[in-house]
Design an enzyme around this catalytic site. Sequence first.
Site, mmCIF file in Angstrom:
data_model
loop_
_atom_site.group_PDB
_atom_site.id
_atom_site.type_symbol
_atom_site.label_atom_id
_atom_site.label_comp_id
_atom_site.label_asym_id
_atom_site.label_seq_id
_atom_site.Cartn_x
_atom_site.Cartn_y
_atom_site.Cartn_z
ATOM 1 N N HIS A 143 -14.404 -8.546 -7.253
ATOM 2 C CA HIS A 143 -12.985 -8.568 -7.621
ATOM 3 C C HIS A 143 -12.692 -9.745 -8.557
ATOM 4 O O HIS A 143 -11.963 -9.599 -9.543
ATOM 5 C CB HIS A 143 -12.112 -8.742 -6.373
ATOM 6 C CG HIS A 143 -12.149 -7.611 -5.391
ATOM 7 N ND1 HIS A 143 -12.385 -7.794 -4.053
ATOM 8 C CD2 HIS A 143 -11.963 -6.274 -5.562
ATOM 9 C CE1 HIS A 143 -12.331 -6.627 -3.424
ATOM 10 N NE2 HIS A 143 -12.089 -5.687 -4.321
ATOM 11 N N LYS B 26 -2.689 1.910 6.412
ATOM 12 C CA LYS B 26 -4.097 1.566 6.214
ATOM 13 C C LYS B 26 -4.417 0.365 7.103
ATOM 14 O O LYS B 26 -3.730 -0.658 7.013
ATOM 15 C CB LYS B 26 -4.297 1.208 4.729
ATOM 16 C CG LYS B 26 -5.716 1.354 4.257
ATOM 17 C CD LYS B 26 -5.793 1.321 2.748
ATOM 18 C CE LYS B 26 -7.226 1.348 2.282
ATOM 19 N NZ LYS B 26 -7.341 1.358 0.833
ATOM 20 N N ARG C 172 -17.748 -0.078 -10.323
ATOM 21 C CA ARG C 172 -19.079 -0.623 -10.027
ATOM 22 C C ARG C 172 -20.144 0.350 -10.479
ATOM 23 O O ARG C 172 -21.113 -0.022 -11.115
ATOM 24 C CB ARG C 172 -19.219 -0.862 -8.515
ATOM 25 C CG ARG C 172 -18.421 -2.032 -8.007
ATOM 26 C CD ARG C 172 -18.302 -1.990 -6.514
ATOM 27 N NE ARG C 172 -17.627 -0.774 -6.099
ATOM 28 C CZ ARG C 172 -17.193 -0.549 -4.874
ATOM 29 N NH1 ARG C 172 -17.405 -1.433 -3.929
ATOM 30 N NH2 ARG C 172 -16.567 0.567 -4.567
ATOM 31 N N SER D 163 -15.892 -4.681 0.014
ATOM 32 C CA SER D 163 -15.312 -5.445 1.125
ATOM 33 C C SER D 163 -15.851 -4.928 2.454
ATOM 34 O O SER D 163 -16.157 -5.721 3.357
ATOM 35 C CB SER D 163 -13.788 -5.329 1.110
ATOM 36 O OG SER D 163 -13.265 -5.855 -0.081
HETATM 37 O O1 PNS Z 1 -8.923 -1.668 -3.255
HETATM 38 P P1 PNS Z 1 -8.611 -0.223 -3.044
HETATM 39 O O2 PNS Z 1 -8.399 0.072 -1.582
HETATM 40 O O3 PNS Z 1 -9.634 0.676 -3.680
HETATM 41 O O4 PNS Z 1 -7.209 0.045 -3.806
HETATM 42 C C1 PNS Z 1 -6.609 1.302 -3.761
HETATM 43 C C2 PNS Z 1 -5.181 1.183 -4.305
HETATM 44 C C3 PNS Z 1 -4.394 0.110 -3.578
HETATM 45 C C4 PNS Z 1 -5.199 0.853 -5.769
HETATM 46 C C5 PNS Z 1 -4.525 2.570 -4.115
HETATM 47 O O5 PNS Z 1 -4.655 2.974 -2.791
HETATM 48 C C6 PNS Z 1 -3.049 2.541 -4.472
HETATM 49 O O6 PNS Z 1 -2.693 2.479 -5.632
HETATM 50 N N1 PNS Z 1 -2.195 2.555 -3.432
HETATM 51 C C7 PNS Z 1 -0.761 2.463 -3.585
HETATM 52 C C8 PNS Z 1 -0.093 3.818 -3.317
HETATM 53 C C9 PNS Z 1 -0.244 4.715 -4.531
HETATM 54 O O7 PNS Z 1 0.126 4.381 -5.633
HETATM 55 N N2 PNS Z 1 -0.816 5.911 -4.275
HETATM 56 C C10 PNS Z 1 -1.048 6.885 -5.315
HETATM 57 C C11 PNS Z 1 -2.328 6.578 -6.067
HETATM 58 S S1 PNS Z 1 -2.596 7.766 -7.333
#
Ligand code: PNS
Length: 169
Positions: A17, A41, A90, A128
């Site tokens: 990150h 979550k 990645r 993570s």
């Molecule tokens: O680090 P992560 O868990 O891969 O991040 C995922 C994240 C936070 C970017 C994604 O879950 C997100 O954008 N969540 C917010 C809710 C949202 O916008 N959902 C629609 C995504 S298309």
Amino acid sequence: MTTAVYPGSFDPIHMGHIDVIERARAIFDRVVVGVLDNSLKSCLFSAEERSRLVRESLPSGSDVEVVHFSGLAVSFAVSQQAEVIVRGLRAVSDLDSEFQMALMNRRLEPRVHTVFLTTGFTNVYLSSSLIKDVCAHGGSIAGLVAAPVETALCHRLAPASRTGHGAVG
Ligand code: PNS
């Protein structure tokens, strides 16, 4: 001036990150890390703890902003006047879900563009969950996360063999 947001769970932040944040900062004028606060979550650390660990993992004097948000990533981007959402890649396997998210985000908010940045070779295998698993089983995570994250993880996940008390949280 171009603002980019970098949304994620960051549970917790690791070197992969940090690599993406530094690459984003080299490209964009303003970078805001958005730590997702999502009650649906389950995370090891609270949104406040994750945000603090992001701040403590960045080099001192870093001008990257760190905030936590709830709701849609695109709404967060708009609230920060950001034109760009940064996501780290990645491996090719990441692309499937990332591509889906990027297209959905574009549908939700066409003014916000998703930019993918690749992590350096030394970080491609980091996640993570893997880091938490290694730490929970007593393996070394030195160098994979910043020192404050290592301390926080060891404290929360230390196996019984290391502390004599068993895992917490
Ligand atoms: O680090 P992560 O868990 O891969 O991040 C995922 C994240 C936070 C970017 C994604 O879950 C997100 O954008 N969540 C917010 C809710 C949202 O916008 N959902 C629609 C995504 S298309």
